[in-house]
Write a protein that holds these residues in place. Sequence first.
Motif, PDB file in Angstrom:
ATOM      1  N   SER A 227      73.261  22.323  24.927  1.00  0.00           N
ATOM      2  CA  SER A 227      74.236  22.621  23.870  1.00  0.00           C
ATOM      3  C   SER A 227      75.053  21.406  23.463  1.00  0.00           C
ATOM      4  CB  SER A 227      75.146  23.763  24.297  1.00  0.00           C
ATOM      5  OG  SER A 227      75.801  23.407  25.487  1.00  0.00           O
ATOM      6  N   LYS A 228      75.251  20.455  24.369  1.00  0.00           N
ATOM      7  CA  LYS A 228      75.998  19.247  24.000  1.00  0.00           C
ATOM      8  C   LYS A 228      75.175  18.391  23.037  1.00  0.00           C
ATOM      9  CE  LYS A 228      79.806  19.748  26.259  1.00  0.00           C
ATOM     10  NZ  LYS A 228      81.111  19.825  25.572  1.00  0.00           N
ATOM     11  N   GLU A 231      75.272  19.889  19.779  1.00  0.00           N
ATOM     12  CA  GLU A 231      76.535  19.559  19.125  1.00  0.00           C
ATOM     13  C   GLU A 231      76.431  18.219  18.377  1.00  0.00           C
ATOM     14  OE1 GLU A 231      79.075  21.290  18.675  1.00  0.00           O
ATOM     15  OE2 GLU A 231      80.406  19.726  17.907  1.00  0.00           O
TER      16      GLU A 231
END
Lengths: 761, 761
Positions: A227-228, A231
């Motif tokens: 998820s980073k 992002e």
Amino acid sequence: MILKNKIHLVLATLLFVMVSCKAQNISKTKKSAKLEHPSLILTKSGVEKIKANLGSVPLFDRTLATVQAEVDAEILNGIEVPIPKDFSGGYTHERHKKNFLIIQKAGVLYQILDDEKYAKYVKDMLFQYAKIYPTLPVHPQTRSYARGKLFWQCLNDSNWLVYTSQAYDCVYNYLTEKERNYLEKDLFRPFAKFISVDNPQFYNRVHNHSTWGNVAVGMIALVMDDSKLLETALHGLKKDNIDPNAKDNDGGFIKKKGQKVGFLANLEEPFSPDGYYTEGPYYQRYAMYPFLVFAEALQNVKPELKIFEYKNGVLLKSINTLLNLTDTEGNFFPLNDGQKGMSYFSRELVSAVDIGYYYGGNQTDLLSIAKDQGEVLLDDTGLAVAIGIRDGLETPFVKKSINLTDGKNGDEGGVAILRAPGSKEDLTLVMKYSAHGLSHGHFDKLSFSYYEGGHEVLQDYGMSRYVNIQQKGGGNYLKENTTWAKQTIAHNTVIQNETSHFKGDFETGSSYHSEKYLFDVSNPKVQVISATESNAYPGTTLHRTQAIIKQDGFENPYLLDIVKINSETENQYDLPFYYFGQIMSTNFKYNVPEVLKPLGSKNGYQHLWNTGEGKSDSGNAKLSWFNKERFYTVTSVVSNEDELIFTRIGAKDPDFNLRNDPGFMIRKKNTKDTYFVNLVESHGHYDPVVEIATNAFSSVKNLKIAYSDEAYVAIQIETNSNDNLFLFSLKDSSNTSKHQIKIDNKTYEWIGAYKLTEINK
Amino acid sequence: MILKNKIHLVLATLLFVMVSCKAQNISKTKKSAKLEHPSLILTKSGVEKIKANLGSVPLFDRTLATVQAEVDAEILNGIEVPIPKDFSGGYTHERHKKNFLIIQKAGVLYQILDDEKYAKYVKDMLFQYAKIYPTLPVHPQTRSYARGKLFWQCLNDSNWLVYTSQAYDCVYNYLTEKERNYLEKDLFRPFAKFISVDNPQFYNRVHNHSTWGNVAVGMIALVMDDSKLLETALHGLKKDNIDPNAKDNDGGFIKKKGQKVGFLANLEEPFSPDGYYTEGPYYQRYAMYPFLVFAEALQNVKPELKIFEYKNGVLLKSINTLLNLTDTEGNFFPLNDGQKGMSYFSRELVSAVDIGYYYGGNQTDLLSIAKDQGEVLLDDTGLAVAIGIRDGLETPFVKKSINLTDGKNGDEGGVAILRAPGSKEDLTLVMKYSAHGLSHGHFDKLSFSYYEGGHEVLQDYGMSRYVNIQQKGGGNYLKENTTWAKQTIAHNTVIQNETSHFKGDFETGSSYHSEKYLFDVSNPKVQVISATESNAYPGTTLHRTQAIIKQDGFENPYLLDIVKINSETENQYDLPFYYFGQIMSTNFKYNVPEVLKPLGSKNGYQHLWNTGEGKSDSGNAKLSWFNKERFYTVTSVVSNEDELIFTRIGAKDPDFNLRNDPGFMIRKKNTKDTYFVNLVESHGHYDPVVEIATNAFSSVKNLKIAYSDEAYVAIQIETNSNDNLFLFSLKDSSNTSKHQIKIDNKTYEWIGAYKLTEINK
């Protein structure tokens, strides 16, 4: 101009690695929780549905058979992962390109056919890449502002990752955890890092390049459930330290100060609310694949993002827009840098149409395009399309006259398309009064191109480049793209003092856009677009009005073209028309030179041979030509002093890079305020098999400016059978205002900006 | 130059009238005896058969419906018989042309549909013509050597009568005897007299013009059952007093002393025993209609003449020949004066194919052509064809490599066509070593054109004329036809000292022809045509050998082209190649000029812009270009001194009559004996939708003359994968002779004129 702030790079790298590591931990947790594979484009339930339908949906089955044959042939051929060396068009470039296209398909085949040979092929190829990647230097070709590793530019490396991520998703569960860890550590993570953190000037922009970069990182992030990293894809790198004056190879700015970046910014900024992509349809097409495939993946993995609803559903709207930016054969209008021949038959548009149908409410007119395309995506969307076609649900995709605003907020001019059915095929006007279009923009405010069916009647030159043809400058932009194709003289618009709009300066041009004055297609017999430009030449205002008019006495609708020029100074104005084919006749005398000289020395004029010059003393200059079995005539209002110049492209072209197309130009010298008024007819037919020429002559007996002042202009169009006035209000475009002028002691009144009226004598 | 021996004309007229009157009496007697109507193209029994089949033969029914719709529209439109005024392309010309085409169809519809409105339409139109004809002066346009009355030349008047005779035949019995007498007296007989007796310089020739004239008179003679008039058609006027030096507008001789004339002579002389028509396929197509329609009429009315067996059945043979003179799309090779785009879809070829099928033993391969054409004649022959197609009898029409002799006796050179299947489409070489081809001939001995499918790879320019397009010189030959299209430099052949073959003199050129040396297509992998020319430039012998070779290491068959030149003097030799499309690359340096100048001042050179010049020091000059999504390369053996010149057509063209096509030329100066050796490849593909270029580079690594003496030449063709020798005997073309030469101390032996052999190193 390329960023080389080493300290910052090191810092950014560190940050990325830290984030990455952390993300890995998070994703591991999440993965064990629920992420199944495949989940991006193919989904588990989708695959089940596809399998259940195999053999019963002809278009899907046909596509599957074609893809299978193609992949099987490649498997037989064996895997080749050469050390990168060539520019586009060259062997290593084309091989790596083919690899990512094939590996994505092999992944899909594994899922649909349950045949392990496809999974093994994907795995073997990925391992070969993982083997060379860690020690691979930057690509040896140095031309790019952001050199890749597999390819000469990060852009193509990003292409590779967008496709390969999908393949990885498809074979994820076929691989052991150890194998996955190896691939992620030695290939995917460093790959994502290289195209982002190591190349912020590529990644952290609003540009089709960055879109590819963001999506590449985003796709692999989704597969790895990181998820980073995701992002970083959606919102860009937090830090980049890009010099706000830095430019890319095309002369475009890298990044304005404070500009938002990442996928969402790339969706936000270049698309107008109408779904027009500011670079033009050729690059819109190119960007559509990452935009849509990532949107599809996000929709599947992160439905809570509601990506298809972002910016009022601009992604889905843009598909419709792009389809409207084609001629009757499906070829994109080559606005700005666009290679002619690119069409909605491209793989990017197959994706776009299928995804648009599936996620956009099953518009049945898209099915007729898909049917034309003759292939579908091998996923849920393609299956839905193929089922729709099988069930006969398609309706015609009707391209209408349309105005497409440009600019993030739709307030930076636009592109208007007027279409009218002709006796043989549709006539289509494309009038451009948009913003500059980033680094791929041309200096052609208020220019136009004109089509009959799939034929160019008056052309936009497009770009000077042979994409992926190695012999021609490595398949990249040729220098004539700058010296010719981008210059104003290469377009059917007004050039003042042989200087391009905004003096051909990208920064100035990027600061301005033309303004719409009127777009009105409420009357199918008189469709009008009118726009102004007051910044291209400071002190001079151009106001161009173009109408497609269906009128008795003409076989086809004609194009009426009125350019009003007001200037504070005396200038020379040129208006060229780039036609195709053979001159049939003129109504004026001209001389051809013994020796051909270039028409000028710079700003594109150096590329034009002057092939003849004449003048007309009849008030009209008429040029008829013949192309593709049809006759065309442009009739222009001219003075005795106007120079009528014939040209051919090709001077000062030491590598024969330019197409040697003909042109015709009207030149007015030492003039402040003036008009160019032209009427373009398509008429008649000649078939060399029958050898009969029908309607080979223009229907225009006389064309003149019957009235003009600051507020109004009236154009009189006389044929053998009738006499008409086109009345136009130049200062008030409201459709309710009343207007009145007197011509030859007769009063004409009308409501709204324009009126076409017959003169009763 | 036009004949104006008034006394003789008066005498001839008198004779004609006497014969005519006598014939009328005879025919009256005979008519009452048995001649039924219709009897020429439609026959009573044929009509019955057609009626019986209506509704059950799709292609026939479709054609009938189309024709009916067309004629009905014209009937609604009303009859127009304007006073003649215009050149071809102009209103009166096109109207009268349309009239004769429609009236023939209306006659047929009357017979087939039994609807009197069609008969009445024919009758009314004929009456309108009969009303104006007696007082009609000669046509006001004065350009023709034989001015007509309805049209500017007798040729078109003859067209009119050929068609109108058929209409008259169809309504013969619908008319009263009084009506017929009126029409014959005021229209048909004076019409026939005008185009024959009054214009012997038109009628008494061997030429496609006269064929039309003879057939016009013959057709109306058959309807009127006038055997004396028929005699005039078959054997010409007994007296004409034509000056043997007189020429027509095209510069062709009217008539040689003692030459036979009339229809049979026109059948005898211009056709070779192979059915090749000396003027070339464009005019063969034009002449086929009168030839075949009259033959059909003769066969129906005078079967005892056995016209289809005349000269070994040359008429039927010529149909097959003509179909072979087309590219894969059915377009005729534009040899001599030929307008590009004319094809076997023309109405003349619909007739030819149908008649050929019916009278030529029902060759089923003709059915596949007829099916492509999509229409049939509305007569017995068309019905037979449509039935054949309905019954699925068609077989493919396979165009093979073929050699077509020219000349009445087949001993005046010829035209060879070599065909070989390529990876995408057939490659076709057309090599011309024929006789001059009468007034429509070009000065292009040993020239060639090269095709891939329907695309021209290396073009024959064709003619400089826009047939029936009024704006362009009244639709007639443009002066550039003489100054450019007919000149040698306009063709892909050798030009000595910038002078056309035979100094461009028609009389000299007409006295000679090239000689075949070898035509051998027994090996499909090495097909060879070789021919010599020793009269085009006295003191110089040209020997050109061309082979289409299918060889490993090449994607497609390539063209090997060897021109051996021997001369008594030092000369300049030019060999141009007229390609299409965009230059991709060269292997040599060249400079482009700042200013374009014509390459020369006369013999066609004045029309060529010199767009660049270079030299090669590698022994080879290699030029690659791109056209229609494909790559092409010509590799030539050159010396350091050879000039490599780029050209574009269009200089000294004050009316923009020429197409501005590009060319590439190899020039050798101050040379006596020499060779031009070239290898032409088609390779690769580029599709702008996919943007991938495959096989974009030439496969030839080196091309050289490995051996040459008076008797032999050996060309070495080196690729990256192999090395081959093409061994050729220049003095002995026997296929049994043994040959031996030594190259690099290795002895090569072969039997027959040529051998392709690999060099084992």
